[in-house]
Design a protein around this motif. Structure first.
Motif, PDB file in Angstrom:
ATOM      1  N   GLN A 156       0.822  -1.206   0.000  1.00  0.00           N
ATOM      2  CA  GLN A 156       0.000   0.000   0.000  1.00  0.00           C
ATOM      3  C   GLN A 156       0.862   1.264   0.000  1.00  0.00           C
ATOM      4  OE1 GLN A 156      -3.564  -0.560   0.112  1.00  0.00           O
ATOM      5  NE2 GLN A 156      -2.775  -2.631  -0.270  1.00  0.00           N
ATOM      6  N   LYS A 157       0.200   2.391  -0.199  1.00  0.00           N
ATOM      7  CA  LYS A 157       0.876   3.684  -0.085  1.00  0.00           C
ATOM      8  C   LYS A 157       1.168   3.996   1.378  1.00  0.00           C
ATOM      9  CE  LYS A 157      -1.238   5.676  -4.245  1.00  0.00           C
ATOM     10  NZ  LYS A 157      -2.064   6.784  -4.774  1.00  0.00           N
ATOM     11  N   GLY A 158       2.138   4.896   1.581  1.00  0.00           N
ATOM     12  CA  GLY A 158       2.485   5.288   2.942  1.00  0.00           C
ATOM     13  C   GLY A 158       3.712   4.584   3.478  1.00  0.00           C
ATOM     14  N   SER A 159       4.523   3.984   2.597  1.00  0.00           N
ATOM     15  CA  SER A 159       5.742   3.302   3.034  1.00  0.00           C
ATOM     16  C   SER A 159       6.848   4.328   3.295  1.00  0.00           C
ATOM     17  CB  SER A 159       6.192   2.294   1.979  1.00  0.00           C
ATOM     18  OG  SER A 159       6.481   2.962   0.757  1.00  0.00           O
ATOM     19  N   ALA A 160       7.943   3.858   3.903  1.00  0.00           N
ATOM     20  CA  ALA A 160       9.080   4.730   4.196  1.00  0.00           C
ATOM     21  C   ALA A 160      10.360   3.901   4.152  1.00  0.00           C
ATOM     22  CB  ALA A 160       8.923   5.396   5.559  1.00  0.00           C
ATOM     23  N   VAL A 161      11.394   4.448   3.472  1.00  0.00           N
ATOM     24  CA  VAL A 161      12.719   3.834   3.415  1.00  0.00           C
ATOM     25  C   VAL A 161      13.718   4.891   3.881  1.00  0.00           C
ATOM     26  CG1 VAL A 161      14.407   2.631   1.998  1.00  0.00           C
ATOM     27  CG2 VAL A 161      11.971   2.437   1.459  1.00  0.00           C
ATOM     28  N   THR A 162      14.536   4.568   4.863  1.00  0.00           N
ATOM     29  CA  THR A 162      15.440   5.540   5.467  1.00  0.00           C
ATOM     30  C   THR A 162      16.838   4.944   5.576  1.00  0.00           C
ATOM     31  OG1 THR A 162      13.566   6.317   6.792  1.00  0.00           O
ATOM     32  CG2 THR A 162      15.732   7.150   7.391  1.00  0.00           C
ATOM     33  N   ALA A 163      17.855   5.771   5.227  1.00  0.00           N
ATOM     34  CA  ALA A 163      19.254   5.370   5.347  1.00  0.00           C
ATOM     35  C   ALA A 163      19.886   6.120   6.522  1.00  0.00           C
ATOM     36  CB  ALA A 163      20.018   5.669   4.053  1.00  0.00           C
ATOM     37  N   TYR A 164      20.662   5.403   7.357  1.00  0.00           N
ATOM     38  CA  TYR A 164      21.292   5.965   8.550  1.00  0.00           C
ATOM     39  C   TYR A 164      22.792   5.663   8.537  1.00  0.00           C
ATOM     40  CZ  TYR A 164      16.562   6.203  10.560  1.00  0.00           C
ATOM     41  OH  TYR A 164      15.241   6.458  10.787  1.00  0.00           O
ATOM     42  N   TYR A 165      23.515   6.552   9.214  1.00  0.00           N
ATOM     43  CA  TYR A 165      24.888   6.246   9.598  1.00  0.00           C
ATOM     44  C   TYR A 165      25.038   6.621  11.067  1.00  0.00           C
ATOM     45  CZ  TYR A 165      29.913   6.177  10.125  1.00  0.00           C
ATOM     46  OH  TYR A 165      31.180   5.887  10.571  1.00  0.00           O
ATOM     47  N   SER A 166      25.332   5.618  11.883  1.00  0.00           N
ATOM     48  CA  SER A 166      25.508   5.834  13.320  1.00  0.00           C
ATOM     49  C   SER A 166      24.311   6.593  13.914  1.00  0.00           C
ATOM     50  CB  SER A 166      26.813   6.586  13.601  1.00  0.00           C
ATOM     51  OG  SER A 166      27.034   6.675  14.993  1.00  0.00           O
ATOM     52  N   ASN A 167      23.091   6.118  13.586  1.00  0.00           N
ATOM     53  CA  ASN A 167      21.832   6.689  14.093  1.00  0.00           C
ATOM     54  C   ASN A 167      21.562   8.112  13.609  1.00  0.00           C
ATOM     55  OD1 ASN A 167      21.220   4.351  15.572  1.00  0.00           O
ATOM     56  ND2 ASN A 167      22.431   5.063  17.323  1.00  0.00           N
ATOM     57  N   VAL A 168      22.300   8.596  12.629  1.00  0.00           N
ATOM     58  CA  VAL A 168      22.036   9.899  12.021  1.00  0.00           C
ATOM     59  C   VAL A 168      21.348   9.660  10.681  1.00  0.00           C
ATOM     60  CG1 VAL A 168      23.060  11.999  11.069  1.00  0.00           C
ATOM     61  CG2 VAL A 168      23.990  10.981  13.160  1.00  0.00           C
ATOM     62  N   GLU A 169      20.164  10.234  10.493  1.00  0.00           N
ATOM     63  CA  GLU A 169      19.417  10.040   9.249  1.00  0.00           C
ATOM     64  C   GLU A 169      20.093  10.802   8.118  1.00  0.00           C
ATOM     65  OE1 GLU A 169      15.046  11.128   7.410  1.00  0.00           O
ATOM     66  OE2 GLU A 169      15.184  10.624   9.550  1.00  0.00           O
ATOM     67  N   LEU A 170      20.438  10.057   7.050  1.00  0.00           N
ATOM     68  CA  LEU A 170      21.108  10.658   5.904  1.00  0.00           C
ATOM     69  C   LEU A 170      20.148  10.974   4.767  1.00  0.00           C
ATOM     70  CD1 LEU A 170      24.292   8.390   5.769  1.00  0.00           C
ATOM     71  CD2 LEU A 170      24.072  10.660   6.819  1.00  0.00           C
ATOM     72  N   ALA A 171      19.214  10.073   4.473  1.00  0.00           N
ATOM     73  CA  ALA A 171      18.284  10.269   3.348  1.00  0.00           C
ATOM     74  C   ALA A 171      17.061   9.396   3.564  1.00  0.00           C
ATOM     75  CB  ALA A 171      18.968   9.935   2.027  1.00  0.00           C
ATOM     76  N   ASN A 172      15.971   9.725   2.876  1.00  0.00           N
ATOM     77  CA  ASN A 172      14.744   8.947   3.000  1.00  0.00           C
ATOM     78  C   ASN A 172      13.981   8.967   1.688  1.00  0.00           C
ATOM     79  OD1 ASN A 172      12.703  11.289   3.137  1.00  0.00           O
ATOM     80  ND2 ASN A 172      14.147  11.784   4.778  1.00  0.00           N
ATOM     81  N   GLY A 173      13.079   7.982   1.539  1.00  0.00           N
ATOM     82  CA  GLY A 173      12.261   7.865   0.341  1.00  0.00           C
ATOM     83  C   GLY A 173      11.095   6.927   0.603  1.00  0.00           C
ATOM     84  N   VAL A 174      10.438   6.464  -0.457  1.00  0.00           N
ATOM     85  CA  VAL A 174       9.266   5.591  -0.329  1.00  0.00           C
ATOM     86  C   VAL A 174       9.392   4.437  -1.304  1.00  0.00           C
ATOM     87  CG1 VAL A 174       7.752   7.447   0.474  1.00  0.00           C
ATOM     88  CG2 VAL A 174       7.935   6.947  -1.982  1.00  0.00           C
ATOM     89  N   LEU A 175       8.601   3.391  -1.052  1.00  0.00           N
ATOM     90  CA  LEU A 175       8.498   2.259  -1.960  1.00  0.00           C
ATOM     91  C   LEU A 175       7.309   2.463  -2.892  1.00  0.00           C
ATOM     92  CD1 LEU A 175       9.062  -0.821   0.394  1.00  0.00           C
ATOM     93  CD2 LEU A 175      10.730   0.267  -1.122  1.00  0.00           C
ATOM     94  N   PRO A 176       7.365   1.901  -4.076  1.00  0.00           N
ATOM     95  CA  PRO A 176       6.184   1.987  -4.944  1.00  0.00           C
ATOM     96  C   PRO A 176       5.086   1.066  -4.453  1.00  0.00           C
ATOM     97  CG  PRO A 176       7.891   0.633  -5.965  1.00  0.00           C
ATOM     98  CD  PRO A 176       8.501   1.211  -4.725  1.00  0.00           C
ATOM     99  N   ALA A 177       3.839   1.450  -4.706  1.00  0.00           N
ATOM    100  CA  ALA A 177       2.693   0.588  -4.374  1.00  0.00           C
ATOM    101  C   ALA A 177       2.507  -0.410  -5.514  1.00  0.00           C
ATOM    102  CB  ALA A 177       1.440   1.428  -4.177  1.00  0.00           C
ATOM    103  N   PHE A 178       2.458  -1.687  -5.181  1.00  0.00           N
ATOM    104  CA  PHE A 178       2.325  -2.706  -6.227  1.00  0.00           C
ATOM    105  C   PHE A 178       1.706  -3.963  -5.628  1.00  0.00           C
ATOM    106  CE2 PHE A 178       6.327  -3.507  -4.163  1.00  0.00           C
ATOM    107  CZ  PHE A 178       6.469  -4.878  -4.157  1.00  0.00           C
TER     108      PHE A 178
END
Length: 269
Positions: A156-178
């Motif tokens: 479903q919509k509303g997903s979240a993908v997040t990249a961290y280094y040492s608990n510091v958020e570097l970037a984020n995005g979403v997954l496609p709905a399929f």
């Protein structure tokens, strides 16, 4: 000859007497206590009854009403107990039936856990030679496998993908709905972006040293709401959580994954 006896005349002195001096020296008449008795008319009787007997023993004309109220109270309490017993009995029966249904579904469909992993990571925007903020980007390729024969997964919509280094958020995005069918392997790519990320001097030194050694450890977390269709029944929205530890050899677009370890869990509510 007997002598006659004449009565001695008595004189009453009505002359007022004037008393001068201290009046306290005069003898005082003793005061009589004043007692007032209630006036009781003929044929009337006064009966004193203790209060506890008044509350405990109702008048004869109200005894039947009291017994009726007592019976109603007992009947209400018995009715409440019966309702509670029936309610708990119905709940226990429902839990038992749900358990049997779940067991039957498990034996019929034999569900298996889906599998997730990070295939590739391309990194851009890491400038470690400057002390200013960075705006990193990650192109992450995710592998999702559904090994079940009769189970379909709807992302479903509303997903979240997040990249961290040492608990510091570097970037984020979403997954496609399929929609992922049964016995299906889906590989898709998502882009994660960050802006104005400030790293401390210690973090900058650690990342630089790790890049020289070819081992930079990062984390990629995925939160995906899904609905699972088992046969003709589709479940409510379930959240899939995937936490991956990914070690890359560099912070460039040509970065290669040295090691990966993904763990996941499902939150039903």
């Amino acid at each position: 000859m007997a002598d006659r006896v004449h009565p001695i005349p008595t004189h009453t002195d009505t002359t007022p007497v004037t008393v001068s001096g201290d009046m306290s020296e005069l003898p005082k008449q003793p005061s009589q206590p004043i007692t007032e008795k209630p006036v009781i008319s003929p044929g009337t009787y006064v009966i004193q009854i203790p209060k506890d007997q008044i509350y405990k023993y109702p008048p004869p004309e109200n005894a039947h009403r009291q017994r009726l109220y007592a019976r109603k109270g007992i009947s209400r309490r018995r009715t409440c107990r019966r309702c509670l017993c029936y309610t708990f009995g119905i709940l226990a029966l429902l839990v038992f039936l749900l358990g049997i249904t779940a067991g039957i579904l498990y034996l019929v469909f034999k569900p298996e856990s889906p599998k997730y992993s990070i295939e590739t990571v391309a990194i851009r925007g890491f400038n470690l030679t400057s002390s200013s903020s960075i705006s990193p980007e990650f192109d992450v390729t995710v592998r999702a496998e559904n090994p079940n024969n009769k189970i379909r997964i709807y992302y479903q919509k509303g997903s979240a993908v997040t990249a961290y280094y040492s608990n510091v958020e570097l970037a984020n995005g979403v997954l496609p709905a399929f929609h992922q069918g049964s016995n299906n392997l889906t590989i898709f790519q998502t882009t994660l972006k960050g802006s104005g990320i400030l790293l401390t001097g210690a973090m900058n030194s650690e990342i630089t040293a790790g890049a020289k050694e070819g081992k930079v450890l990062m984390k990629v977390n995925i939160r995906a709401p899904v609905k699972v269709k088992i046969g003709a029944v589709k479940t409510w929205k379930i959240t899939v959580k995937v936490n991956c530890d990914v070690t890359v050899d560099s912070l460039t677009a040509a970065a290669k994954i040295v090691s990966r370890d993904c763990k996941y869990k499902v939150r039903l509510w």
